[in-house]
Design a protein around this motif. Structure first.
Motif, PDB file in Angstrom:
ATOM      1  N   PRO A 170       0.665  -1.201  -0.014  1.00  0.00           N
ATOM      2  CA  PRO A 170       0.050   0.153  -0.019  1.00  0.00           C
ATOM      3  C   PRO A 170       0.868   1.221  -0.213  1.00  0.00           C
ATOM      4  N   LYS A 171       2.239   1.072   0.397  1.00  0.00           N
ATOM      5  CA  LYS A 171       2.898   2.572   0.613  1.00  0.00           C
ATOM      6  C   LYS A 171       3.426   2.758  -0.766  1.00  0.00           C
ATOM      7  N   SER A 172       3.341   1.823  -1.988  1.00  0.00           N
ATOM      8  CA  SER A 172       3.435   2.292  -3.200  1.00  0.00           C
ATOM      9  C   SER A 172       2.401   2.805  -4.150  1.00  0.00           C
ATOM     10  N   HIS A 173       1.226   3.045  -3.437  1.00  0.00           N
ATOM     11  CA  HIS A 173       0.122   3.263  -3.960  1.00  0.00           C
ATOM     12  C   HIS A 173      -0.593   4.569  -3.285  1.00  0.00           C
ATOM     13  N   SER A 174      -1.250   5.301  -4.095  1.00  0.00           N
ATOM     14  CA  SER A 174      -2.125   6.332  -3.291  1.00  0.00           C
ATOM     15  C   SER A 174      -3.446   6.308  -3.684  1.00  0.00           C
ATOM     16  N   PHE A 175      -4.164   5.588  -2.861  1.00  0.00           N
ATOM     17  CA  PHE A 175      -5.581   5.395  -2.777  1.00  0.00           C
ATOM     18  C   PHE A 175      -6.549   6.459  -2.550  1.00  0.00           C
TER      19      PHE A 175
END
Length: 184
Positions: free
Chosen positions: A46-51
């Motif tokens: 999740p740290k490599s994505h911006s939800f």
């Protein structure tokens, strides 16, 4: 052709733009939701994505062997799978992000959470809490419940972790044509 009111056109345009900008993420970018071979897979992903609101998470797994549950922060931390907020076991579980907040997921299968099959996803400014509960963390008091059961319509984009610029351009062009046509 009848004229659409300007407010109707604007609502239509807003709906199209929200759908175009949403992304469906295959959890972990893996072939399936399962016990990871690397304990930090689900804490790094999740740290490599911006939800953002409108996105969705797709959990893929064999339905006879696993499930996905949404739990509170406290139950996430202790791997307590009793009394989940949400339980899905169809093997193709889609969780729509319809509001800001921190969402906690784990496998509902006994023992899987202890083997790091668990995930924290933050939508909006909640990353500090998510970092505090990651497997690499030693201590954090983030026991505030997360009762967001965020379901909405399935996003238009059905890709894993990407959005198609061509598709976005086509839909935006169609939306502009609708607006221009309505104003004439």
């Amino acid at each position: 052709m009848g004229m659409m009111s300007l407010s109707s056109v604007m609502v239509l345009l807003m709906i199209l733009l929200v759908q175009v900008s949403s992304t469906q993420y295959k959890v972990g970018d893996l072939d399936s939701w399962g016990i990871p071979t690397d304990a930090k897979v689900y804490s790094k992903w999740p740290k490599s994505h911006s939800f953002k609101i409108g996105d969705s998470l797709l959990f893929l797994y064999p339905p006879s062997e696993d499930s996905m549950i949404q739990v509170t922060a406290s139950n996430f931390k202790s791997c307590n799978t009793k009394d989940p907020i949400l339980y899905m076991n169809d093997g193709n579980s889609l969780f729509n992000l319809t509001q800001n907040g921190t969402f906690y997921f784990t496998s509902g299968h006994p023992g899987h959470c202890q083997k790091y099959q668990k995930l924290i996803v933050s939508v909006g400014p909640y990353s500090a809490e998510a970092d505090a509960l990651s497997p690499s963390s030693s201590s954090a008091d983030a026991d505030a419940p997360s009762y967001q059961n965020a379901f909405g319509s399935i996003p238009l984009s059905q890709k894993s972790s990407s959005s198609s610029p061509l598709f976005s351009t086509v839909v935006a062009s169609l939306a502009c044509a609708v607006v221009v046509g309505a104003l004439m």
